[in-house]
Design an enzyme around this catalytic site. Structure first.
Site, PDB file in Angstrom:
ATOM      1  N   HIS A 150       0.879  -1.156  -0.053  1.00 24.31           N
ATOM      2  CA  HIS A 150      -0.054  -0.083  -0.029  1.00 24.31           C
ATOM      3  C   HIS A 150       1.017   1.099   0.003  1.00 24.31           C
ATOM      4  O   HIS A 150       1.487   1.788   0.842  1.00 24.31           O
ATOM      5  CB  HIS A 150      -0.769  -0.114   1.435  1.00 24.31           C
ATOM      6  CG  HIS A 150      -1.875   0.984   1.235  1.00 24.31           C
ATOM      7  ND1 HIS A 150      -3.277   0.932   1.358  1.00 24.31           N
ATOM      8  CD2 HIS A 150      -1.783   2.428   1.417  1.00 24.31           C
ATOM      9  CE1 HIS A 150      -3.824   2.049   1.393  1.00 24.31           C
ATOM     10  NE2 HIS A 150      -3.045   2.948   1.246  1.00 24.31           N
ATOM     11  N   ASP A 179       2.222   3.623   2.724  1.00 21.09           N
ATOM     12  CA  ASP A 179       1.189   4.494   2.399  1.00 21.09           C
ATOM     13  C   ASP A 179       1.672   5.631   1.713  1.00 21.09           C
ATOM     14  O   ASP A 179       1.448   6.066   0.751  1.00 21.09           O
ATOM     15  CB  ASP A 179       0.214   4.840   3.669  1.00 21.09           C
ATOM     16  CG  ASP A 179      -1.028   5.489   3.471  1.00 21.09           C
ATOM     17  OD1 ASP A 179      -1.407   5.339   2.244  1.00 21.09           O
ATOM     18  OD2 ASP A 179      -1.449   5.812   4.281  1.00 21.09           O
ATOM     19  N   GLU A 201     -10.909   5.007   6.830  1.00 18.55           N
ATOM     20  CA  GLU A 201      -9.902   5.647   7.474  1.00 18.55           C
ATOM     21  C   GLU A 201     -10.323   6.743   8.022  1.00 18.55           C
ATOM     22  O   GLU A 201     -10.021   7.872   7.655  1.00 18.55           O
ATOM     23  CB  GLU A 201      -8.830   5.906   6.442  1.00 18.55           C
ATOM     24  CG  GLU A 201      -7.563   6.378   6.801  1.00 18.55           C
ATOM     25  CD  GLU A 201      -6.742   7.007   5.669  1.00 18.55           C
ATOM     26  OE1 GLU A 201      -6.812   6.873   4.449  1.00 18.55           O
ATOM     27  OE2 GLU A 201      -5.486   7.242   6.083  1.00 18.55           O
ATOM     28  N   GLN A 208      -9.994   9.215  -4.797  1.00 14.15           N
ATOM     29  CA  GLN A 208      -9.815  10.020  -3.670  1.00 14.15           C
ATOM     30  C   GLN A 208     -10.863  10.928  -3.180  1.00 14.15           C
ATOM     31  O   GLN A 208     -11.030  11.101  -2.119  1.00 14.15           O
ATOM     32  CB  GLN A 208      -8.456  10.883  -4.159  1.00 14.15           C
ATOM     33  CG  GLN A 208      -8.061  11.947  -3.142  1.00 14.15           C
ATOM     34  CD  GLN A 208      -7.081  11.677  -2.127  1.00 14.15           C
ATOM     35  OE1 GLN A 208      -6.064  11.156  -2.501  1.00 14.15           O
ATOM     36  NE2 GLN A 208      -7.161  11.467  -0.718  1.00 14.15           N
ATOM     37  N   HIS A 264      -9.652   1.902   0.348  1.00 13.85           N
ATOM     38  CA  HIS A 264      -9.449   2.628   1.660  1.00 13.85           C
ATOM     39  C   HIS A 264     -10.908   2.786   2.370  1.00 13.85           C
ATOM     40  O   HIS A 264     -11.775   3.468   2.001  1.00 13.85           O
ATOM     41  CB  HIS A 264      -9.185   4.211   0.983  1.00 13.85           C
ATOM     42  CG  HIS A 264      -7.770   4.387   0.635  1.00 13.85           C
ATOM     43  ND1 HIS A 264      -7.055   3.887  -0.295  1.00 13.85           N
ATOM     44  CD2 HIS A 264      -6.707   5.247   1.249  1.00 13.85           C
ATOM     45  CE1 HIS A 264      -5.949   4.117  -0.509  1.00 13.85           C
ATOM     46  NE2 HIS A 264      -5.917   5.038   0.528  1.00 13.85           N
ATOM     47  N   HIS A 287       1.131   5.283  -2.256  1.00 11.60           N
ATOM     48  CA  HIS A 287       0.611   6.174  -3.021  1.00 11.60           C
ATOM     49  C   HIS A 287       1.719   6.803  -3.936  1.00 11.60           C
ATOM     50  O   HIS A 287       2.399   7.819  -3.553  1.00 11.60           O
ATOM     51  CB  HIS A 287      -0.132   7.404  -2.426  1.00 11.60           C
ATOM     52  CG  HIS A 287      -1.276   6.932  -1.697  1.00 11.60           C
ATOM     53  ND1 HIS A 287      -2.814   7.125  -2.112  1.00 11.60           N
ATOM     54  CD2 HIS A 287      -1.523   6.176  -0.521  1.00 11.60           C
ATOM     55  CE1 HIS A 287      -3.320   6.331  -1.380  1.00 11.60           C
ATOM     56  NE2 HIS A 287      -2.832   5.904  -0.327  1.00 11.60           N
TER      57      HIS A 287
HETATM   58 FE   FE2 Z   1      -3.482   5.120   1.570  1.00 14.18          FE
END
Ligand code: FE2
Length: 409
Positions: free
Chosen positions: A53, A305, A209, A148, A206, A55
């Site tokens: 995981h 992350d 979170e 997102q 996701h 980005h």
């Molecule tokens: Fe993430």
């Protein structure tokens, strides 16, 4: 090639023979005439790290054009909005390519990256699709269509997800806790699960979170995964709300999670930093229930992350750091837990990524492995031992010199 005197996953010293890019023999072996020999010196050999995981579209942008001064998730979003204006295919490829090389230097050979697809031009996705192809000989890159700003809550959100699937993502994502309403949260997951099922893709969501104990995206995701038979193809990332669920609800939920057999990725470094921010005191830790999920037999991995971006101003991509911090954060510091912890960045994410057929140090499998400058994982973790050799199909693709310290008294 003969790699002599290595401890495979901490076992007694053995030798490994590699022929034609695959593991040919493991045991006590004699060199053949003219064979290339690598002296392992009793060091630890592991299958390569798997980053489950990250980005890569936002990586290596911290401070550009401005630093996140408060360190919050919200200011991170503001800073990213500024940086996003100058996004181009070349920019994303240059940064992501650099980050991937760092990850490989630290021992990775497979990386799953989320890519923001709430962009009408899908610039970052186009860039990473190209990079996936260009670097395929060195690293297995999986891309997740990550909405997102939501699927139902962003203009043409569903169409963008479908377009991302057309462009060739490996996984379908979602962000249920960010959708405008609970109804949108549920319908976004319905949409994402059906899209993944129709296209035969993996999923990585996701999920929850947030520190809100009422954020229940996970139950919808797990139920749909179970009903559609997606199970092991599905990963729930973050799930930090689970740290705020009451015991009765968690117990009920756990039954469904075990039935569904979905995977989990915790991101302890970034979540301990970003969650719990709205609490005064007592302050929640904002991390999912790693210990309880592991004890229930579920597959849990650790992810980095964010690497040096608006949400994490530090970070190199070295997965050892996530395990080191993650064991403290999740209170998994028992001796055996420490010994087993390499699995959070090796076998467990390999399972989540669905790459186990070609993963692991077994005769007949591709000769992908790393040599660490330590005899045991316990020491490698504690001393941050460098990966002195990262081999893919028997070929050295990255190396780091052992560290030598001198004290003059
Ligand atoms: Fe993430």
């Amino acid at each position: 090639m003969l790699i002599r005197d290595v401890r495979i996953e901490g076992a007694e010293p053995a030798d490994i023979r590699v022929e034609d890019g695959v593991f040919a023999e493991v045991g006590s072996l004699e060199p053949k005439e003219g064979e290339e020999i690598v002296d392992g010196g009793g060091r630890l050999v592991l299958p390569p790290f798997v980053e489950p995981h990250v980005h890569l579209d936002t990586c290596l942008t911290a401070g550009d054009p401005e630093w996140n001064q408060s360190g919050t998730l919200f200011e991170g979003i503001e800073r990213w909005a500024q940086r996003k204006e100058s996004l181009s295919v070349e920019d994303v490829k240059a940064r992501a390519g650099k980050a991937i090389r760092q990850q490989v230097a630290f021992g990775a050979q497979a990386v799953r990256s989320h890519v923001d697809v709430t962009d009408p031009n899908l610039i970052a996705l186009r860039a990473l699709v190209e990079l996936r192809e260009e670097l395929a000989d060195y690293v297995t890159l999986q891309l997740v269509a990550f909405p997102q700003e939501g699927i139902e809550s962003f203009p043409n959100g569903r169409a963008l997800m479908e377009k991302a699937a057309d462009l060739g993502v490996d996984c379908i994502g979602a962000i249920p806790h960010f959708e405008f309403t609970r109804e949108y949260s549920v319908s976004s997951l319905d949409f994402a699960c059906h899209l993944a099922a129709e296209r035969g893709l993996l999923m990585d969501v996701h999920c929850d979170e947030i520190d809100d104990p009422e954020s229940h995206g996970l139950e919808t995701l797990a139920a749909r995964a179970y009903e559609l038979g997606l199970g092991e193809k599905v990963t729930a990332s973050h799930t930090t709300a689970m740290g705020s669920y009451n015991a009765a609800y968690f117990t009920r939920l756990l039954r469904l999670l075990k039935l569904a057999k979905i995977n989990f990725v915790a991101n302890p470094l970034v979540n301990i930093h970003l969650q719990g921010r709205i609490d005064t005191y007592p302050k929640r830790r904002g991390v999912t229930r790693v210990k309880e999920l592991v004890e229930a037999g579920l597959n849990v991995s650790f992810g980095y992350d964010d690497i040096f971006d608006p949400w994490n101003p530090l970070g190199t991509g070295n997965q050892r750091d996530v395990v080191y911090a993650g064991l403290y954060i999740t209170q998994m510091m028992g001796y055996q837990q420490i010994c087993d912890s390499y699995r959070f960045i090796t076998h467990n994410p390999a399972r989540a990524l669905g790459i186990t057929d070609s993963y692991g140090i077994e005769v007949g499998k591709p000769a992908n492995f790393i040599i660490l400058d330590a005899e045991t994982w316990y020491d490698a973790l504690n001393w941050s031992a460098p990966v002195i050799g990262n081999y893919r199909a028997g070929k050295l693709i990255a190396a780091t010199a052992p560290v030598e310290r001198e004290v003059f008294f």
